[in-house]
Design a protein around this motif. Structure first.
Motif, PDB file in Angstrom:
ATOM      1  N   THR A  23     -16.030 -10.300  11.102  1.00 45.40           N
ATOM      2  CA  THR A  23     -15.143  -9.722  12.105  1.00 45.40           C
ATOM      3  C   THR A  23     -15.919  -8.734  12.965  1.00 45.40           C
ATOM      4  N   ALA A  24     -15.490  -8.577  14.211  1.00 42.13           N
ATOM      5  CA  ALA A  24     -16.089  -7.584  15.108  1.00 42.13           C
ATOM      6  C   ALA A  24     -15.096  -7.298  16.222  1.00 42.13           C
ATOM      7  N   VAL A  25     -14.668  -6.052  16.325  1.00 40.86           N
ATOM      8  CA  VAL A  25     -13.685  -5.667  17.335  1.00 40.86           C
ATOM      9  C   VAL A  25     -14.242  -4.490  18.128  1.00 40.86           C
ATOM     10  N   PRO A  26     -14.406  -4.633  19.447  1.00 42.88           N
ATOM     11  CA  PRO A  26     -14.940  -3.523  20.244  1.00 42.88           C
ATOM     12  C   PRO A  26     -13.897  -2.446  20.466  1.00 42.88           C
ATOM     13  N   VAL A  27     -14.347  -1.192  20.404  1.00 43.16           N
ATOM     14  CA  VAL A  27     -13.469  -0.037  20.603  1.00 43.16           C
ATOM     15  C   VAL A  27     -14.203   1.012  21.429  1.00 43.16           C
ATOM     16  N   VAL A  28     -13.400   1.864  22.072  1.00 43.63           N
ATOM     17  CA  VAL A  28     -13.948   3.033  22.758  1.00 43.63           C
ATOM     18  C   VAL A  28     -13.171   4.254  22.284  1.00 43.63           C
ATOM     19  N   PRO A  29     -13.776   5.447  22.324  1.00 42.16           N
ATOM     20  CA  PRO A  29     -13.073   6.652  21.870  1.00 42.16           C
ATOM     21  C   PRO A  29     -11.886   6.977  22.779  1.00 42.16           C
ATOM     22  N   ALA A  30     -10.841   7.551  22.193  1.00 35.30           N
ATOM     23  CA  ALA A  30      -9.743   8.079  22.991  1.00 35.30           C
ATOM     24  C   ALA A  30     -10.235   9.349  23.678  1.00 35.30           C
ATOM     25  N   THR A  31      -9.936   9.480  24.958  1.00 35.22           N
ATOM     26  CA  THR A  31     -10.418  10.644  25.715  1.00 35.22           C
ATOM     27  C   THR A  31      -9.302  11.572  26.159  1.00 35.22           C
ATOM     28  N   GLU A  32      -8.070  11.109  26.100  1.00 31.68           N
ATOM     29  CA  GLU A  32      -6.937  11.936  26.499  1.00 31.68           C
ATOM     30  C   GLU A  32      -6.402  12.721  25.290  1.00 31.68           C
ATOM     31  N   SER A  33      -5.704  13.822  25.561  1.00 30.70           N
ATOM     32  CA  SER A  33      -4.956  14.481  24.501  1.00 30.70           C
ATOM     33  C   SER A  33      -3.792  13.580  24.103  1.00 30.70           C
ATOM     34  N   LEU A  34      -3.513  13.510  22.802  1.00 28.58           N
ATOM     35  CA  LEU A  34      -2.524  12.574  22.294  1.00 28.58           C
ATOM     36  C   LEU A  34      -1.424  13.298  21.529  1.00 28.58           C
ATOM     37  N   ARG A  35      -0.215  12.756  21.646  1.00 25.06           N
ATOM     38  CA  ARG A  35       0.914  13.271  20.872  1.00 25.06           C
ATOM     39  C   ARG A  35       1.693  12.086  20.323  1.00 25.06           C
ATOM     40  N   VAL A  36       2.231  12.257  19.109  1.00 25.02           N
ATOM     41  CA  VAL A  36       3.045  11.243  18.454  1.00 25.02           C
ATOM     42  C   VAL A  36       4.501  11.668  18.518  1.00 25.02           C
ATOM     43  N   VAL A  37       5.384  10.733  18.899  1.00 24.34           N
ATOM     44  CA  VAL A  37       6.818  10.993  18.953  1.00 24.34           C
ATOM     45  C   VAL A  37       7.478  10.223  17.820  1.00 24.34           C
ATOM     46  N   ASP A  38       8.220  10.930  16.950  1.00 23.59           N
ATOM     47  CA  ASP A  38       8.842  10.266  15.807  1.00 23.59           C
ATOM     48  C   ASP A  38      10.215   9.701  16.177  1.00 23.59           C
ATOM     49  N   ALA A  39      10.882   9.106  15.200  1.00 21.75           N
ATOM     50  CA  ALA A  39      12.161   8.430  15.447  1.00 21.75           C
ATOM     51  C   ALA A  39      13.245   9.396  15.915  1.00 21.75           C
ATOM     52  N   GLU A  40      13.112  10.681  15.577  1.00 18.59           N
ATOM     53  CA  GLU A  40      14.105  11.673  15.972  1.00 18.59           C
ATOM     54  C   GLU A  40      13.778  12.312  17.326  1.00 18.59           C
ATOM     55  N   GLY A  41      12.686  11.864  17.938  1.00 15.50           N
ATOM     56  CA  GLY A  41      12.314  12.414  19.233  1.00 15.50           C
ATOM     57  C   GLY A  41      11.417  13.630  19.161  1.00 15.50           C
ATOM     58  N   ARG A  42      11.094  14.075  17.956  1.00 12.70           N
ATOM     59  CA  ARG A  42      10.179  15.210  17.807  1.00 12.70           C
ATOM     60  C   ARG A  42       8.753  14.737  18.054  1.00 12.70           C
ATOM     61  N   ASN A  43       7.911  15.628  18.539  1.00 16.80           N
ATOM     62  CA  ASN A  43       6.528  15.235  18.829  1.00 16.80           C
ATOM     63  C   ASN A  43       5.554  16.243  18.258  1.00 16.80           C
ATOM     64  N   HIS A  44       4.367  15.747  17.952  1.00 15.63           N
ATOM     65  CA  HIS A  44       3.314  16.624  17.449  1.00 15.63           C
ATOM     66  C   HIS A  44       1.960  16.051  17.867  1.00 15.63           C
ATOM     67  N   PRO A  45       0.947  16.893  17.965  1.00 11.93           N
ATOM     68  CA  PRO A  45      -0.361  16.429  18.437  1.00 11.93           C
ATOM     69  C   PRO A  45      -1.052  15.533  17.414  1.00 11.93           C
ATOM     70  N   LEU A  46      -1.893  14.672  17.945  1.00  9.73           N
ATOM     71  CA  LEU A  46      -2.706  13.787  17.122  1.00  9.73           C
ATOM     72  C   LEU A  46      -4.168  14.033  17.459  1.00  9.73           C
ATOM     73  N   ASP A  47      -4.987  14.148  16.449  1.00  7.64           N
ATOM     74  CA  ASP A  47      -6.415  14.396  16.666  1.00  7.64           C
ATOM     75  C   ASP A  47      -7.045  13.169  17.317  1.00  7.64           C
ATOM     76  N   ARG A  48      -7.416  13.292  18.581  1.00 12.23           N
ATOM     77  CA  ARG A  48      -7.954  12.141  19.302  1.00 12.23           C
ATOM     78  C   ARG A  48      -9.285  11.659  18.733  1.00 12.23           C
ATOM     79  N   HIS A  49      -9.978  12.526  17.994  1.00  7.80           N
ATOM     80  CA  HIS A  49     -11.264  12.113  17.417  1.00  7.80           C
ATOM     81  C   HIS A  49     -11.089  11.082  16.306  1.00  7.80           C
ATOM     82  N   THR A  50      -9.863  10.923  15.833  1.00  8.45           N
ATOM     83  CA  THR A  50      -9.604   9.929  14.787  1.00  8.45           C
ATOM     84  C   THR A  50      -9.042   8.630  15.360  1.00  8.45           C
ATOM     85  N   VAL A  51      -8.935   8.554  16.694  1.00  9.61           N
ATOM     86  CA  VAL A  51      -8.283   7.401  17.336  1.00  9.61           C
ATOM     87  C   VAL A  51      -9.305   6.620  18.163  1.00  9.61           C
TER      88      VAL A  51
END
Length: 232
Positions: free
Chosen positions: A136-164
């Protein structure tokens, strides 16, 4: 000398993505058939694969109706074999339809979005080398934008872009793994081939992608792509 396995470029061009059409294109023209710097978008991907491997075989997964220029591609790119296949209800089904043309379990299959016309032979070769070793081989690039996750209740919290990582194509696999994986029932969580293969129990190897390997999604993406092509 070792004999190279058969190689297939399975190019997914069955979508009806009209929101990305450039200025001047009629609204019914899917983006993969629109014109970019003097050529249809689809042709750029074919040229990149054809220049990478003199013996690569093409599987084009298309909508039921497509432009006349598509019929000319097998002649233009002879002696590369071409198989034209009608796509399915979802990407999963379209790729599954295309895989029906792959009979050799030892083949290497590149699955590529026609809407990514700026891939380079260097990226194709990089994916191939890793897939030959790992399956297998899948090309990827680092995420460069600030990221936030929105849950089912509409709440949001930041996501570490270095892990994405942002996924690209061509996603490249040994045919035996891909054929096995696509025997699974469809799951709405199958957003790309990597998710299908991973659910079948296989590890996904990530490969350095290319920031210029953009996907044409909106009209301004055509302007960006034209500028990048002009610099090549």
């Amino acid at each position: 000398m070792a004999i190279s396995p058969p190689r297939y470029a399975l190019i997914v061009a069955a979508g009806q993505g009209t929101r990305a059409r450039p200025a001047g294109e009629v609204s019914s023209t899917p983006k993969q058939f629109a014109w970019l710097a003097g050529k249809p978008v689809l042709r750029y991907s074919i040229e990149a694969f054809a220049s990478s491997f003199p013996d690569i075989r093409f599987i084009l997964v298309l909508p039921g109706v497509y432009p006349d220029f598509v019929q000319d591609l097998p002649t233009i790119f002879a002696p590369h074999p071409f198989t034209l296949i009608t796509g399915g209800e979802t990407r999963f089904h379209s790729v599954k339809n295309g895989l029906a043309a792959v009979q050799e379990p030892d083949a290497m299959v590149f699955v590529h979005d026609a809407a990514r016309p700026l891939l380079t032979p260097a990226l194709i070769q990089r994916c191939y080398a890793v897939a030959v070793e790992h399956g297998t081989a899948v090309p990827v690039v680092p995420a460069t934008e600030s990221l936030r996750v929105v849950d089912a209740e509409g709440r949001n919290h930041p996501l570490d872009r270095h892990t994405v990582k942002c996924m690209q194509t061509p996603q490249t696999f040994r045919a035996a793994l891909l054929l096995e994986a696509f025997r699974q029932p469809y799951d709405p969580q199958f957003t790309d081939e990597a998710t299908v293969v991973e659910k079948a129990g296989h590890t996904i190897q990530l490969v350095e992608g290319e920031p210029t390997n953009i996907k044409l999604t909106y009209p301004h993406d055509f302007e960006i792509a034209a500028l990048l092509l002009a610099k090549r």
